[in-house]
Design a protein around this motif. Structure first.
Motif, mmCIF file in Angstrom:
data_model
loop_
_atom_site.group_PDB
_atom_site.id
_atom_site.type_symbol
_atom_site.label_atom_id
_atom_site.label_comp_id
_atom_site.label_asym_id
_atom_site.label_seq_id
_atom_site.Cartn_x
_atom_site.Cartn_y
_atom_site.Cartn_z
ATOM 1 N N THR A 75 4.353 5.763 15.007
ATOM 2 C CA THR A 75 3.000 6.288 15.206
ATOM 3 C C THR A 75 2.162 5.296 16.002
ATOM 4 O OG1 THR A 75 3.120 7.188 12.966
ATOM 5 C CG2 THR A 75 0.920 7.067 13.962
ATOM 6 N N HIS A 76 2.332 4.033 15.625
ATOM 7 C CA HIS A 76 1.435 2.986 16.116
ATOM 8 C C HIS A 76 1.971 2.269 17.355
ATOM 9 C CE1 HIS A 76 -0.024 3.918 12.140
ATOM 10 N NE2 HIS A 76 1.069 3.440 11.589
ATOM 11 N N THR A 77 3.161 2.669 17.812
ATOM 12 C CA THR A 77 3.775 1.933 18.927
ATOM 13 C C THR A 77 4.317 2.804 20.056
ATOM 14 O OG1 THR A 77 5.984 1.976 17.926
ATOM 15 C CG2 THR A 77 4.564 0.098 17.344
ATOM 16 N N HIS A 82 1.237 12.079 7.601
ATOM 17 C CA HIS A 82 1.455 10.771 6.972
ATOM 18 C C HIS A 82 1.294 10.938 5.475
ATOM 19 C CE1 HIS A 82 1.490 8.788 10.804
ATOM 20 N NE2 HIS A 82 0.448 9.533 11.141
ATOM 21 N N LEU A 83 2.211 10.376 4.736
ATOM 22 C CA LEU A 83 2.119 10.429 3.272
ATOM 23 C C LEU A 83 0.883 9.679 2.788
ATOM 24 C CD1 LEU A 83 5.846 9.688 3.082
ATOM 25 C CD2 LEU A 83 4.888 11.606 1.822
ATOM 26 N N SER A 84 0.679 8.497 3.346
ATOM 27 C CA SER A 84 -0.455 7.667 2.924
ATOM 28 C C SER A 84 -1.668 7.953 3.804
ATOM 29 C CB SER A 84 -0.074 6.181 3.033
ATOM 30 O OG SER A 84 0.148 5.826 4.387
ATOM 31 N N ASN A 85 -2.834 7.584 3.293
ATOM 32 C CA ASN A 85 -4.053 7.712 4.096
ATOM 33 C C ASN A 85 -4.154 6.472 4.983
ATOM 34 O OD1 ASN A 85 -6.506 7.971 5.225
ATOM 35 N ND2 ASN A 85 -7.675 8.036 3.309
ATOM 36 N N VAL A 86 -3.596 6.597 6.186
ATOM 37 C CA VAL A 86 -3.527 5.437 7.087
ATOM 38 C C VAL A 86 -4.916 4.884 7.421
ATOM 39 C CG1 VAL A 86 -1.251 5.686 8.147
ATOM 40 C CG2 VAL A 86 -3.086 7.126 8.934
ATOM 41 N N ALA A 87 -5.931 5.739 7.358
ATOM 42 C CA ALA A 87 -7.301 5.302 7.696
ATOM 43 C C ALA A 87 -7.819 4.233 6.739
ATOM 44 C CB ALA A 87 -8.245 6.498 7.701
ATOM 45 N N LEU A 121 5.880 16.352 12.294
ATOM 46 C CA LEU A 121 6.416 15.016 12.566
ATOM 47 C C LEU A 121 5.680 13.941 11.791
ATOM 48 C CD1 LEU A 121 7.900 12.869 14.410
ATOM 49 C CD2 LEU A 121 6.059 13.209 16.044
ATOM 50 N N ASN A 122 6.458 13.159 11.030
ATOM 51 C CA ASN A 122 5.920 11.899 10.504
ATOM 52 C C ASN A 122 6.608 10.801 11.298
ATOM 53 O OD1 ASN A 122 5.208 9.574 9.204
ATOM 54 N ND2 ASN A 122 5.476 10.372 7.135
ATOM 55 N N PRO A 123 5.906 10.251 12.295
ATOM 56 C CA PRO A 123 6.541 9.265 13.177
ATOM 57 C C PRO A 123 6.684 7.890 12.516
ATOM 58 C CG PRO A 123 4.480 10.182 14.128
ATOM 59 C CD PRO A 123 4.499 10.518 12.675
ATOM 60 N N ALA A 124 6.139 7.735 11.295
ATOM 61 C CA ALA A 124 6.201 6.463 10.554
ATOM 62 C C ALA A 124 5.696 5.324 11.450
ATOM 63 C CB ALA A 124 7.605 6.256 10.001
ATOM 64 N N ALA A 125 6.402 4.208 11.500
ATOM 65 C CA ALA A 125 5.893 3.053 12.253
ATOM 66 C C ALA A 125 5.730 3.344 13.750
ATOM 67 C CB ALA A 125 6.816 1.857 12.043
ATOM 68 N N ASN A 145 12.559 4.378 8.336
ATOM 69 C CA ASN A 145 12.384 3.943 6.941
ATOM 70 C C ASN A 145 12.042 5.082 5.977
ATOM 71 O OD1 ASN A 145 12.820 1.079 7.451
ATOM 72 N ND2 ASN A 145 10.884 1.184 8.580
ATOM 73 N N LEU A 146 11.823 6.270 6.497
ATOM 74 C CA LEU A 146 11.495 7.380 5.601
ATOM 75 C C LEU A 146 12.746 7.896 4.874
ATOM 76 C CD1 LEU A 146 8.759 9.129 7.754
ATOM 77 C CD2 LEU A 146 8.432 7.682 5.746
ATOM 78 N N ASN A 147 13.920 7.474 5.315
ATOM 79 C CA ASN A 147 15.147 7.754 4.547
ATOM 80 C C ASN A 147 15.112 7.053 3.184
ATOM 81 O OD1 ASN A 147 15.320 5.459 6.350
ATOM 82 N ND2 ASN A 147 17.390 5.130 5.635
HETATM 83 C C1 DQA Z 1 3.500 6.469 7.316
HETATM 84 C C2 DQA Z 1 2.411 5.457 7.665
HETATM 85 C C3 DQA Z 1 2.900 4.477 8.709
HETATM 86 O O1 DQA Z 1 1.883 3.536 9.020
HETATM 87 C C4 DQA Z 1 4.109 3.717 8.171
HETATM 88 O O2 DQA Z 1 4.616 2.849 9.163
HETATM 89 C C5 DQA Z 1 5.158 4.590 7.620
HETATM 90 C C6 DQA Z 1 4.786 5.799 6.888
HETATM 91 C C7 DQA Z 1 3.064 7.416 6.174
HETATM 92 O O3 DQA Z 1 3.731 8.423 5.995
HETATM 93 O O4 DQA Z 1 2.115 7.127 5.442
HETATM 94 O O5 DQA Z 1 6.352 4.275 7.696
HETATM 95 O O6 DQA Z 1 3.738 7.285 8.459
#
Ligand code: DQA
Length: 147
Positions: free
Chosen positions: A81-83, A102-107, A75-79, A13-15
């Motif tokens: 990351t959690h699986t 990660h772009l966002s602060n996942v914490a 690496l931004n593993p996006a989703a 989804n980062l595309n």
């Molecule tokens: C993300 C955070 C992930 O939880 C999410 O699934 C993403 C993007 C981030 O860059 O903030 O797709 O990795």
């Protein structure tokens, strides 16, 4: 001699960056992130190989291939990351310095984002700095790898 090349990997989804939930992920597109990351890498004498994939196996293949010709991985593993145990195992296997971005602060987001399979094998984790995080990752790897 070690290759002066970094691998930049972005997951599912980062595309869509730029139009995907911009209030969370910002308005910078993936193409802009790749271009900026490459120009910072070049400043430090690195070449950059950039790949985005929505497919876990393709990310695993790219990590495995990096072993032969890269000096570090951003690496931004996006989703995933959690699986993904597969991505974690691939990173552990290549024995290269790894920065998880990660772009966002996942914490400070949902509960299901609180666990990362990747952080335990990453040398550094950068979250919440938006697109700048990728630039910080290059600076870290340049310092870590040296000249
Ligand atoms: C993300 C955070 C992930 O939880 C999410 O699934 C993403 C993007 C981030 O860059 O903030 O797709 O990795």
């Amino acid at each position: 001699m070690t290759e002066r090349r970094l691998l930049l990997l972005n997951g599912p989804n980062l595309n869509l960056l730029g139009s995907r939930e911009p209030e969370i992920y910002g308005s910078t597109t993936l193409a802009q992130i790749e271009e900026n990351t490459r120009s910072v890498a070049v400043e430090f004498g690195f070449d950059l190989r950039a790949l985005q994939s929505n497919h876990e196996g393709e990310l695993v293949d790219a990590i495995q291939a990096a072993r032969a010709d890269c000096a570090g991985i951003i690496l931004n593993p996006a989703a995933y990351t959690h699986t993904s145990v597969a991505i974690r195992d691939a990173l552990a296997g290549v024995e290269l310095p790894v920065v998880e971005v990660h772009l966002s602060n996942v914490a400070r987001r949902e509960e299901f984002r609180q666990h990362s399979y990747v952080s335990g094998v990453a040398d550094a984790v950068i979250a919440g700095a938006g697109a700048l995080g990728y630039e910080f990752a290059v600076r870290y790897l340049a310092d870590r790898i040296g000249s």
